[in-house]
Scaffold this motif. Structure first.
Motif, mmCIF file in Angstrom:
data_model
loop_
_atom_site.group_PDB
_atom_site.id
_atom_site.type_symbol
_atom_site.label_atom_id
_atom_site.label_comp_id
_atom_site.label_asym_id
_atom_site.label_seq_id
_atom_site.Cartn_x
_atom_site.Cartn_y
_atom_site.Cartn_z
ATOM 1 N N ARG A 190 0.813 -0.992 -0.200
ATOM 2 C CA ARG A 190 0.229 0.154 0.118
ATOM 3 C C ARG A 190 0.266 1.028 -0.056
ATOM 4 O O ARG A 190 0.048 2.007 -0.803
ATOM 5 C CB ARG A 190 -0.982 -0.153 0.896
ATOM 6 N N CYS A 191 2.107 1.154 0.936
ATOM 7 C CA CYS A 191 2.468 2.435 1.078
ATOM 8 C C CYS A 191 3.204 2.748 -0.298
ATOM 9 O O CYS A 191 3.731 2.339 -1.730
ATOM 10 C CB CYS A 191 4.199 2.556 1.805
ATOM 11 N N GLU A 192 3.079 4.262 -0.968
ATOM 12 C CA GLU A 192 3.361 4.848 -1.859
ATOM 13 C C GLU A 192 4.198 5.765 -2.422
ATOM 14 O O GLU A 192 4.695 6.873 -2.428
ATOM 15 C CB GLU A 192 2.038 6.135 -2.536
ATOM 16 N N GLY A 193 4.989 5.857 -0.356
ATOM 17 C CA GLY A 193 6.957 6.508 -0.329
ATOM 18 C C GLY A 193 6.088 8.118 -0.683
ATOM 19 O O GLY A 193 7.205 9.053 -0.841
ATOM 20 N N HIS A 194 5.161 8.332 0.115
ATOM 21 C CA HIS A 194 4.778 9.755 -0.013
ATOM 22 C C HIS A 194 6.424 10.322 1.095
ATOM 23 O O HIS A 194 6.142 11.866 1.120
ATOM 24 C CB HIS A 194 3.422 10.599 0.404
ATOM 25 N N GLY A 195 6.269 9.870 2.604
ATOM 26 C CA GLY A 195 6.878 10.309 3.198
ATOM 27 C C GLY A 195 6.732 11.166 3.830
ATOM 28 O O GLY A 195 7.663 11.400 4.278
ATOM 29 N N LEU A 196 5.665 10.817 4.353
ATOM 30 C CA LEU A 196 4.969 12.276 4.928
ATOM 31 C C LEU A 196 4.843 11.475 7.147
ATOM 32 O O LEU A 196 5.542 12.941 7.907
ATOM 33 C CB LEU A 196 4.070 12.472 5.046
ATOM 34 N N LEU A 226 12.772 6.654 3.935
ATOM 35 C CA LEU A 226 12.166 6.396 2.893
ATOM 36 C C LEU A 226 13.913 5.949 2.478
ATOM 37 O O LEU A 226 15.119 6.854 2.827
ATOM 38 C CB LEU A 226 11.589 7.087 2.045
ATOM 39 N N ASP A 227 14.371 5.267 1.879
ATOM 40 C CA ASP A 227 15.683 4.755 1.239
ATOM 41 C C ASP A 227 15.910 5.429 -0.065
ATOM 42 O O ASP A 227 15.526 5.865 -0.851
ATOM 43 C CB ASP A 227 16.219 3.286 1.508
ATOM 44 N N ALA A 273 15.674 4.163 -3.065
ATOM 45 C CA ALA A 273 14.536 4.069 -3.447
ATOM 46 C C ALA A 273 13.955 4.675 -2.798
ATOM 47 O O ALA A 273 12.796 3.908 -4.046
ATOM 48 C CB ALA A 273 15.305 2.482 -4.104
ATOM 49 N N GLY A 274 13.054 5.319 -2.361
ATOM 50 C CA GLY A 274 12.234 5.671 -2.184
ATOM 51 C C GLY A 274 11.109 4.367 -0.713
ATOM 52 O O GLY A 274 9.690 4.847 -0.895
ATOM 53 N N GLU A 275 11.696 3.548 -0.854
ATOM 54 C CA GLU A 275 11.323 1.748 -0.133
ATOM 55 C C GLU A 275 11.432 2.593 1.386
ATOM 56 O O GLU A 275 12.377 2.932 1.945
ATOM 57 C CB GLU A 275 11.959 1.245 -0.621
ATOM 58 N N LEU A 276 9.910 2.352 2.012
ATOM 59 C CA LEU A 276 10.511 2.458 3.538
ATOM 60 C C LEU A 276 10.922 2.217 4.596
ATOM 61 O O LEU A 276 10.499 0.409 4.478
ATOM 62 C CB LEU A 276 8.584 2.840 3.999
ATOM 63 N N CYS A 327 -1.087 9.013 6.887
ATOM 64 C CA CYS A 327 -0.796 8.702 5.564
ATOM 65 C C CYS A 327 -1.511 8.468 4.621
ATOM 66 O O CYS A 327 -2.745 8.575 5.017
ATOM 67 C CB CYS A 327 -0.081 6.930 5.851
ATOM 68 N N TYR A 341 3.279 20.354 -0.693
ATOM 69 C CA TYR A 341 3.709 19.278 -1.421
ATOM 70 C C TYR A 341 2.062 18.397 -2.229
ATOM 71 O O TYR A 341 1.413 18.640 -1.656
ATOM 72 C CB TYR A 341 4.521 18.195 -0.367
ATOM 73 N N LYS A 370 5.116 13.381 -8.213
ATOM 74 C CA LYS A 370 5.014 13.458 -6.986
ATOM 75 C C LYS A 370 5.377 15.732 -7.237
ATOM 76 O O LYS A 370 6.696 15.355 -7.899
ATOM 77 C CB LYS A 370 5.944 13.334 -5.764
ATOM 78 N N ARG A 403 10.381 6.643 -7.246
ATOM 79 C CA ARG A 403 10.025 6.706 -5.867
ATOM 80 C C ARG A 403 11.445 7.142 -4.822
ATOM 81 O O ARG A 403 12.703 7.631 -5.297
ATOM 82 C CB ARG A 403 10.182 5.751 -5.612
ATOM 83 N N ILE A 415 10.371 12.331 0.596
ATOM 84 C CA ILE A 415 9.963 13.545 -0.001
ATOM 85 C C ILE A 415 10.899 14.310 0.686
ATOM 86 O O ILE A 415 11.346 15.877 -0.143
ATOM 87 C CB ILE A 415 8.731 14.097 0.794
#
Lengths: 62, 377
Positions: A9-15, A26-27, A29-32, A54, B313, B324, B360, B363
């Protein structure tokens, strides 16, 4: 308590990272990445704050 | 914290009001807290409604948020109908009055409509989304009026469900929001997936039988689909504030801490905050969250609370692309590619903004790029 990530489900918004940078990030690669899954009482508020921002409800604290 | 604050009322149970309620608790407020929400539903993720929720594969859970932990008395399915800011009372539908020491106004906005016709469908709330999802299942022909993010996401969702879709837009879709470059990327993807695009100076709706509507373009042509969806912006819900002087021009003007007066905050889609471009509403998910946090602290601590430092954002998912964006929108001119390039996954920047297309990225890193930092992670 425990932080649970629903990874598909994670879309990598990083909030969440902005809400609790000491618990997750987030690493490159944008993975949490959950830096800690088992959390103590002192981190529950931050973990819940991260879960609440989220937009795809990919995090739970239980 | 002032000992005089024992009752806080939050009117509005969207993400702005929800965040404010939690932020009050996080800041140590332990008095009475009441949240009033006009929908019967628990707070949900509005961005999900026009994205995953429209899709066939979604199991109707993508909009669900964690249970609130603010411990407030929740009056859901209850509408606020008036405010007396001098007596500090909110009047609810039915006449009951809620007294407060501090108030958070977070009643959001509603879909702007082009007509009163029952055949004009809009997507703003959860009920709208579920109704639209059901209608789309029969694969009607669809005309979407409005080329902003919502219109494009709805068009994308309908196309993915197998509908024939035409989108009517004043000018290039997405250009006012994301600038010409990103708009070009999205429009190319939309056309490739079969979206018919019609640019018009203006469009209006008229009845086509009892239930349906048709779209009349300023240039003459008529469009008569099975289903018309309009996505032409939002109107702040400020009617209940009539006579208070707080919303005379249809928005609630607040200071840099979200306060309309020392005992009243306004957050989310109806709040006009000071920005570099003047007082502005920025009706986005991430903005509502920032508003809620800042204003909750200001209600408790006044001018010793930190002011809003907003770097908006925004994200959209449409026609197979995920975009994004951070920073001053819309970005102008051609971007510099930091990674990738035209036609594929890419990371790009402008002066004061940065965007990731199908890429990805943390942010915070996108924020640093937008702020002009070196491209390295």
């Amino acid at each position: 308590m425990k932080i649970v990530l629903d990874r598909p489900r994670c879309e990598g918004h990083g909030l969440c990272e902005e809400a609790a940078p000491h618990l997750m990030h987030l690493d490159d690669a944008g993975e949490l990445v959950l830096d800690r899954e088992e959390i103590g009482a002192e981190d529950v508020a931050a973990a819940k704050a991260a879960a609440r921002v989220c937009p795809v409800a990919a995090l739970r604290v239980e | 914290m002032s000992a005089a604050i024992g009752r806080v009322v939050v009117v509005g149970n969207g993400i702005a009001g929800l965040t404010a309620a939690h932020a009050l608790r996080d800041a140590g407020y332990d008095g009475e807290l009441t949240v009033v929400g006009d929908e019967v539903h628990a707070a949900y993720s509005r961005p999900a409604l026009s994205k995953a929720l429209l899709a066939d594969h979604d199991d109707l859970t993508s909009h669900r948020l964690p249970e609130p932990t603010h411990g407030a008395v929740e009056l859901l399915g209850t509408r606020a109908e008036g405010l007396d800011p001098d007596r500090r009372r909110v009047r609810l539908a039915g006449g009951e009055e809620l007294p407060y020491d501090r108030l958070v106004i977070a009643t959001g906005s509603r879909a702007r409509r082009l007509s009163d016709l029952p055949g004009e469908h809009t997507l703003r709330g959860l009920d709208d989304a579920i109704a639209l999802r059901d209608r789309v299942a029969a694969r009607p022909s669809v005309v979407v009026v409005g080329g902003g993010p919502l219109g494009m996401e709805v068009a994308s969702g309908c196309l993915a469900r197998g509908c024939e879709v035409t989108l009517v837009s004043q000018g290039t879709p997405m250009a006012p929001q994301l600038g010409d470059h990103l708009a070009g990327v999205l429009v190319a993807a939309a056309r490739e997936r079969g979206l018919a695009l019609v640019e018009t100076r203006a469009a209006r709706l008229e009845a086509a039988g009892d239930e349906a509507a048709r779209v009349v373009l300023d240039e003459g042509p008529l469009l008569e689909p099975d289903l018309v969806v309009s996505a032409v912006g939002d109107v702040p819900n400020t009617e209940w504030l009539a006579g208070t002087g707080l919303a005379d021009d249809g928005v609630v003007r607040v200071d840099e801490r979200g306060l309309a007066r020392p005992d009243v905050a306004a957050v989310g889609d109806l709040a006009a905050f000071p920005t570099a471009g003047g007082l502005r509403r920025i009706p986005l998910w991430s903005t509502a969250i920032e508003h809620g946090r800042v204003a909750a602290a200001a209600l408790l601590h006044g001018e010793s609370a930190p002011p809003l430092r907003l770097q908006p954002y925004f994200w959209t998912e449409q026609f197979g692309l995920s975009v994004k964006v951070v920073g001053d929108l819309p970005p102008t001119g051609e971007p510099t590619y930091v990674e990738g390039g035209p036609g594929g996954p890419a990371l790009m920047r402008w002066d004061g903004a940065a965007a990731a297309v199908d890429h990805r990225i943390p942010i915070p890193r996108l924020r640093r790029l937008a702020a002009g930092a070196p491209a390295a992670a």
